[in-house]
Motif scaffolding. Structure first.
Motif, PDB file in Angstrom:
ATOM      1  N   SER A 219      29.110  84.289  56.568  1.00  0.00           N
ATOM      2  CA  SER A 219      30.399  83.606  56.427  1.00  0.00           C
ATOM      3  C   SER A 219      31.172  84.051  55.198  1.00  0.00           C
ATOM      4  O   SER A 219      32.186  83.449  54.851  1.00  0.00           O
ATOM      5  CB  SER A 219      30.177  82.088  56.362  1.00  0.00           C
ATOM      6  OG  SER A 219      29.344  81.748  55.263  1.00  0.00           O
ATOM      7  N   THR A 229      35.238  81.540  64.558  1.00  0.00           N
ATOM      8  CA  THR A 229      35.318  80.314  63.770  1.00  0.00           C
ATOM      9  C   THR A 229      34.021  80.159  62.979  1.00  0.00           C
ATOM     10  O   THR A 229      33.046  80.884  63.203  1.00  0.00           O
ATOM     11  CB  THR A 229      35.499  79.091  64.673  1.00  0.00           C
ATOM     12  OG1 THR A 229      34.323  78.921  65.490  1.00  0.00           O
ATOM     13  CG2 THR A 229      36.724  79.247  65.570  1.00  0.00           C
ATOM     14  N   TYR A 230      34.004  79.190  62.065  1.00  0.00           N
ATOM     15  CA  TYR A 230      32.795  78.972  61.271  1.00  0.00           C
ATOM     16  C   TYR A 230      31.628  78.538  62.167  1.00  0.00           C
ATOM     17  O   TYR A 230      30.493  78.981  61.973  1.00  0.00           O
ATOM     18  CB  TYR A 230      33.043  77.915  60.194  1.00  0.00           C
ATOM     19  CG  TYR A 230      31.885  77.780  59.229  1.00  0.00           C
ATOM     20  CD1 TYR A 230      31.853  78.534  58.059  1.00  0.00           C
ATOM     21  CD2 TYR A 230      30.820  76.915  59.489  1.00  0.00           C
ATOM     22  CE1 TYR A 230      30.790  78.425  57.179  1.00  0.00           C
ATOM     23  CE2 TYR A 230      29.757  76.809  58.615  1.00  0.00           C
ATOM     24  CZ  TYR A 230      29.742  77.568  57.461  1.00  0.00           C
ATOM     25  OH  TYR A 230      28.681  77.474  56.600  1.00  0.00           O
ATOM     26  N   SER A 231      31.896  77.706  63.151  1.00  0.00           N
ATOM     27  CA  SER A 231      30.833  77.254  64.056  1.00  0.00           C
ATOM     28  C   SER A 231      30.222  78.418  64.818  1.00  0.00           C
ATOM     29  O   SER A 231      29.006  78.456  65.047  1.00  0.00           O
ATOM     30  CB  SER A 231      31.382  76.216  65.042  1.00  0.00           C
ATOM     31  OG  SER A 231      31.759  75.031  64.367  1.00  0.00           O
ATOM     32  N   ALA A 299      27.822  73.113  60.178  1.00  0.00           N
ATOM     33  CA  ALA A 299      29.036  73.533  60.875  1.00  0.00           C
ATOM     34  C   ALA A 299      30.003  72.363  61.043  1.00  0.00           C
ATOM     35  O   ALA A 299      31.226  72.521  60.856  1.00  0.00           O
ATOM     36  CB  ALA A 299      28.677  74.130  62.238  1.00  0.00           C
ATOM     37  N   ASP A 300      29.476  71.190  61.378  1.00  0.00           N
ATOM     38  CA  ASP A 300      30.336  70.011  61.507  1.00  0.00           C
ATOM     39  C   ASP A 300      31.036  69.690  60.198  1.00  0.00           C
ATOM     40  O   ASP A 300      32.238  69.384  60.171  1.00  0.00           O
ATOM     41  CB  ASP A 300      29.488  68.806  61.951  1.00  0.00           C
ATOM     42  CG  ASP A 300      29.415  68.688  63.460  1.00  0.00           C
ATOM     43  OD1 ASP A 300      30.303  69.237  64.134  1.00  0.00           O
ATOM     44  OD2 ASP A 300      28.466  68.063  63.969  1.00  0.00           O
ATOM     45  N   LYS A 302      31.581  71.729  57.599  1.00  0.00           N
ATOM     46  CA  LYS A 302      32.505  72.789  57.184  1.00  0.00           C
ATOM     47  C   LYS A 302      33.784  72.781  58.006  1.00  0.00           C
ATOM     48  O   LYS A 302      34.863  73.088  57.473  1.00  0.00           O
ATOM     49  CB  LYS A 302      31.818  74.147  57.323  1.00  0.00           C
ATOM     50  CG  LYS A 302      30.750  74.413  56.276  1.00  0.00           C
ATOM     51  CD  LYS A 302      31.340  74.638  54.891  1.00  0.00           C
ATOM     52  CE  LYS A 302      32.101  75.934  54.771  1.00  0.00           C
ATOM     53  NZ  LYS A 302      32.561  76.201  53.391  1.00  0.00           N
ATOM     54  N   GLU A 303      33.671  72.456  59.278  1.00  0.00           N
ATOM     55  CA  GLU A 303      34.861  72.468  60.138  1.00  0.00           C
ATOM     56  C   GLU A 303      35.865  71.397  59.747  1.00  0.00           C
ATOM     57  O   GLU A 303      37.008  71.395  60.220  1.00  0.00           O
ATOM     58  CB  GLU A 303      34.454  72.281  61.605  1.00  0.00           C
ATOM     59  CG  GLU A 303      33.705  73.458  62.209  1.00  0.00           C
ATOM     60  CD  GLU A 303      34.630  74.636  62.512  1.00  0.00           C
ATOM     61  OE1 GLU A 303      35.831  74.560  62.199  1.00  0.00           O
ATOM     62  OE2 GLU A 303      34.135  75.639  63.060  1.00  0.00           O
ATOM     63  N   ARG A 304      35.481  70.473  58.876  1.00  0.00           N
ATOM     64  CA  ARG A 304      36.402  69.440  58.406  1.00  0.00           C
ATOM     65  C   ARG A 304      37.299  69.952  57.272  1.00  0.00           C
ATOM     66  O   ARG A 304      38.276  69.295  56.921  1.00  0.00           O
ATOM     67  CB  ARG A 304      35.621  68.215  57.925  1.00  0.00           C
ATOM     68  CG  ARG A 304      34.794  67.540  59.017  1.00  0.00           C
ATOM     69  CD  ARG A 304      33.921  66.434  58.433  1.00  0.00           C
ATOM     70  NE  ARG A 304      33.045  65.861  59.444  1.00  0.00           N
ATOM     71  CZ  ARG A 304      33.342  64.835  60.210  1.00  0.00           C
ATOM     72  NH1 ARG A 304      34.527  64.243  60.067  1.00  0.00           N
ATOM     73  NH2 ARG A 304      32.489  64.370  61.103  1.00  0.00           N
ATOM     74  N   MET A 308      38.993  75.853  57.164  1.00  0.00           N
ATOM     75  CA  MET A 308      38.288  76.120  58.418  1.00  0.00           C
ATOM     76  C   MET A 308      39.080  75.612  59.618  1.00  0.00           C
ATOM     77  O   MET A 308      39.037  76.203  60.700  1.00  0.00           O
ATOM     78  CB  MET A 308      36.889  75.498  58.389  1.00  0.00           C
ATOM     79  CG  MET A 308      36.003  76.065  57.294  1.00  0.00           C
ATOM     80  SD  MET A 308      35.906  77.873  57.397  1.00  0.00           S
ATOM     81  CE  MET A 308      35.441  78.287  55.720  1.00  0.00           C
ATOM     82  N   LYS A 309      39.804  74.523  59.419  1.00  0.00           N
ATOM     83  CA  LYS A 309      40.674  74.042  60.495  1.00  0.00           C
ATOM     84  C   LYS A 309      41.779  75.060  60.774  1.00  0.00           C
ATOM     85  O   LYS A 309      42.094  75.345  61.940  1.00  0.00           O
ATOM     86  CB  LYS A 309      41.290  72.698  60.105  1.00  0.00           C
ATOM     87  CG  LYS A 309      40.309  71.532  60.105  1.00  0.00           C
ATOM     88  CD  LYS A 309      41.033  70.237  59.740  1.00  0.00           C
ATOM     89  CE  LYS A 309      40.072  69.054  59.764  1.00  0.00           C
ATOM     90  NZ  LYS A 309      40.761  67.784  59.395  1.00  0.00           N
ATOM     91  N   ARG A 312      40.289  78.044  62.582  1.00  0.00           N
ATOM     92  CA  ARG A 312      40.056  77.759  64.001  1.00  0.00           C
ATOM     93  C   ARG A 312      41.364  77.871  64.789  1.00  0.00           C
ATOM     94  O   ARG A 312      41.383  78.419  65.895  1.00  0.00           O
ATOM     95  CB  ARG A 312      39.431  76.363  64.161  1.00  0.00           C
ATOM     96  CG  ARG A 312      39.311  75.900  65.599  1.00  0.00           C
ATOM     97  CD  ARG A 312      38.561  74.592  65.686  1.00  0.00           C
ATOM     98  NE  ARG A 312      37.140  74.820  65.466  1.00  0.00           N
ATOM     99  CZ  ARG A 312      36.293  75.184  66.419  1.00  0.00           C
ATOM    100  NH1 ARG A 312      36.728  75.385  67.657  1.00  0.00           N
ATOM    101  NH2 ARG A 312      35.025  75.342  66.154  1.00  0.00           N
TER     102      ARG A 312
END
Length: 369
Positions: A219, A229-231, A299-300, A302-304, A308-309, A312
């Motif tokens: 990453s 995406t990060y996920s 992943a949850d 980081k996606e916040r 990262m948003k 995405r």
């Protein structure tokens, strides 16, 4: 190359893979169900605490023809408490009766000598106070607390706080399941059990840290590209280390399974069950949590993040535009690879995670200088 080795290479290169992160809600649900079952078993049935924690007496006899069932019946009739009898390799018996004081222990010793037709002095009696077990338990809790604090600090420094939180959640998950299995199975909790629980802490974190290290590397500079995406990078990290995790877990489980099922089950060496069950369940739970819990949870978290948003949105927008033009996912990767090949020096776009098998694969690292 073996099939497993070939699969590992294909997983590492991203040619094949399973969407662990995308299906994380399923794994969260499975873990919650298992954890609730473990907690209910612990609350309803409770732990079968050994004599070291409850206090009592242990009687050891010389070689005798008396069977285990007969000895258990005699000991329970004489003491009025449940007795645990184990056959020793010397042909003697080890009789364990909880919650006995000195006078009660003397009566049980005399009764055993009478029924076994032995001199009472030949039966060794040892009183165990509950305070010793409490000291062990308190020290174990202290050691567990210190260990968790140090782990969180180290992971927060070496990686980031989100990975530290995810690793801590996975660790609590593994310990809860192991203790719950002990309650459901009814195995006796002894100092060996405590040692086993403390031992699995390191094993539980091993695979988790391996995946985190791969994720940290994959990453790097993730916001400078629009391919994943990060996920998705997290999922590629799990797949790239999957075979390694499976290999290390199986190799670790085999000797422990031998202790548990052969030593404790077939040969009847009950004392081996104390440590082997906690190790077996803990190793299996640790391997599960590192793949299905820890990394998806990172992943949850980081996606916040706003970055990262935004990433995405860019990735999905690019894919939507490509889909509108009728380009496939492979076409998009080929375009990105050509851009990489044509970009001079430091102008090359960032590449995140293991590369797939499309055009430009396998080029030497010297191209990026």
């Amino acid at each position: 190359m073996s099939r497993l080795g070939n699969l590992g290479a294909r997983l590492y290169q991203g040619e094949v893979g399973y969407d662990f992160v995308g299906k994380r809600k399923i794994w969260y649900g499975v873990s919650i169900l298992i954890t609730i079952t473990a907690i209910l078993g612990l609350a309803v049935q409770g732990l079968n605490m050994g004599i070291e924690f409850k206090g009592g007496a242990v009687f050891t006899t010389p070689k005798t023809d008396v069977s285990v069932s007969q000895a258990q019946e005699v000991a329970e009739d004489a003491s009025g408490h449940d007795a645990i009898v184990q056959e020793l390799g010397t042909g003697g018996l080890r009789i364990q009766v909880s919650e006995l004081d000195t006078q009660q222990a003397d009566r049980v010793q005399e009764k055993l000598a009478e029924e076994f037709k032995l001199d009472s002095t030949k039966i060794n009696a040892e009183l165990v106070g509950p305070s010793w077990g409490e000291q062990i338990a308190n020290k174990a809790w202290t050691g567990l607390g210190v260990f968790m604090i140090l782990v969180v600090i180290y992971l927060a420094i070496a990686f980031e706080w989100r990975m530290a939180v995810a690793a801590l959640v996975a660790l609590i998950h593994d310990i809860t399941i192991t203790v719950g299995v002990y309650a459901l199975v009814g195995f006796e909790v002894t100092p060996g059990t405590v040692i086993g629980l403390l031992t699995i802490l390191g094993y539980s974190l091993y695979d988790t840290v391996v995946v985190f290290d791969s994720l940290k590397e994959g990453s790097k500079d993730i916001t400078k590209q629009t391919r994943w995406t990060y996920s998705e990078v997290a999922n590629r990290s799990i797949n790239s280390t999957l075979v390694r995790s499976i290999n290390t877990t199986v190799v670790a489980l085999l000797p422990v399974a031998g202790l548990l099922f052969i030593g404790g089950g077939v040969l009847g060496a009950g004392m081996l069950n104390d440590i082997s069950l906690s190790l077996f369940v803990g190793l299996a739970a640790g391997a599960y949590s590192s793949i299905f819990i820890a990394t998806p949870l990172v992943a949850d978290l980081k996606e916040r993040e706003p970055q990262m948003k935004a990433l995405r949105k860019r990735v999905l927008a690019k894919r939507a535009a490509a889909a509108a033009k009728g380009e496939s996912a492979q076409d998009q990767e080929d375009v990105s690879d050509r851009a990489y090949d044509e970009a001079p020096g430091d102008a090359a776009p960032a590449v995140v995670g293991p590369r797939g098998s499309g055009r430009g694969r396998g080029r030497p690292s010297s191209r990026r200088r």
